[in-house]
Design an enzyme around this catalytic site. Structure first.
Site, PDB file in Angstrom:
ATOM      1  N   GLU A  80      42.324  50.352  89.825  1.00  0.00           N
ATOM      2  CA  GLU A  80      42.195  48.973  90.307  1.00  0.00           C
ATOM      3  C   GLU A  80      42.730  47.985  89.271  1.00  0.00           C
ATOM      4  O   GLU A  80      43.354  46.984  89.624  1.00  0.00           O
ATOM      5  CB  GLU A  80      40.739  48.672  90.654  1.00  0.00           C
ATOM      6  CG  GLU A  80      40.552  47.401  91.444  1.00  0.00           C
ATOM      7  CD  GLU A  80      41.217  47.412  92.807  1.00  0.00           C
ATOM      8  OE1 GLU A  80      41.998  46.463  93.079  1.00  0.00           O
ATOM      9  OE2 GLU A  80      40.991  48.341  93.599  1.00  0.00           O
ATOM     10  N   GLU A  87      50.177  43.495  90.788  1.00  0.00           N
ATOM     11  CA  GLU A  87      50.201  42.329  91.672  1.00  0.00           C
ATOM     12  C   GLU A  87      50.471  41.049  90.897  1.00  0.00           C
ATOM     13  O   GLU A  87      51.264  40.211  91.323  1.00  0.00           O
ATOM     14  CB  GLU A  87      48.880  42.220  92.432  1.00  0.00           C
ATOM     15  CG  GLU A  87      48.708  43.271  93.506  1.00  0.00           C
ATOM     16  CD  GLU A  87      47.398  43.130  94.257  1.00  0.00           C
ATOM     17  OE1 GLU A  87      46.542  42.304  93.859  1.00  0.00           O
ATOM     18  OE2 GLU A  87      47.219  43.845  95.249  1.00  0.00           O
TER      19      GLU A  87
END
Length: 133
Positions: A80, A87
């Protein structure tokens, strides 16, 4: 995810290498806070990890089982983190325009999280099944 709401100027922020361990540690803690504050999926993974740890304590799982549970939790959390980094970097470079390679980068990073979660679920099932049934 867009980073626009968190953009800051460089004039009041460190842009050089950390000078000592405590400075580096402070930045690392800031990174953890950032992900927990702004990433809904990380909060879900963190909550799931707490549930798994509580279940492990309640069921009295063994030492080697704790090792595998710890590895599985760390794997998901790290995936994550990497997904969030990809991102952020893609959003920084590409901005709000559509770029096919940006989509590939984000999709592959998200796929990495899915693989990590799937593997963690399998590890959890293999470990908890004998304790539950």
């Amino acid at each position: 995810m867009t980073m626009d709401s968190r953009d800051k100027t460089n004039s009041d922020h460190q842009v050089t290498k950390n000078r000592h361990f405590l400075q580096a540690l402070r930045h690392a803690v800031d990174g953890i806070k950032e992900v927990l504050t702004h990433e809904r999926n990380m909060r879900f993974h963190f909550f799931a990890a707490v549930v798994v740890v509580i279940a492990g304590l309640f069921l009295g799982i063994g030492r080697s089982d704790w090792i595998w549970i710890t590895i599985a939790i760390a794997m998901v959390i790290m995936a994550e983190f990497v997904n969030t980094m990809v991102e952020a970097i893609v959003d920084l470079i590409v901005g709000t325009t559509y770029a096919p390679l940006a989509k590939v980068a984000k999709d592959v990073a998200a796929g990495g999280v899915l693989v990590a979660v799937g593997t963690a679920v399998i590890i959890g099932c293999l470990i908890f099944y004998p304790y539950i049934f």
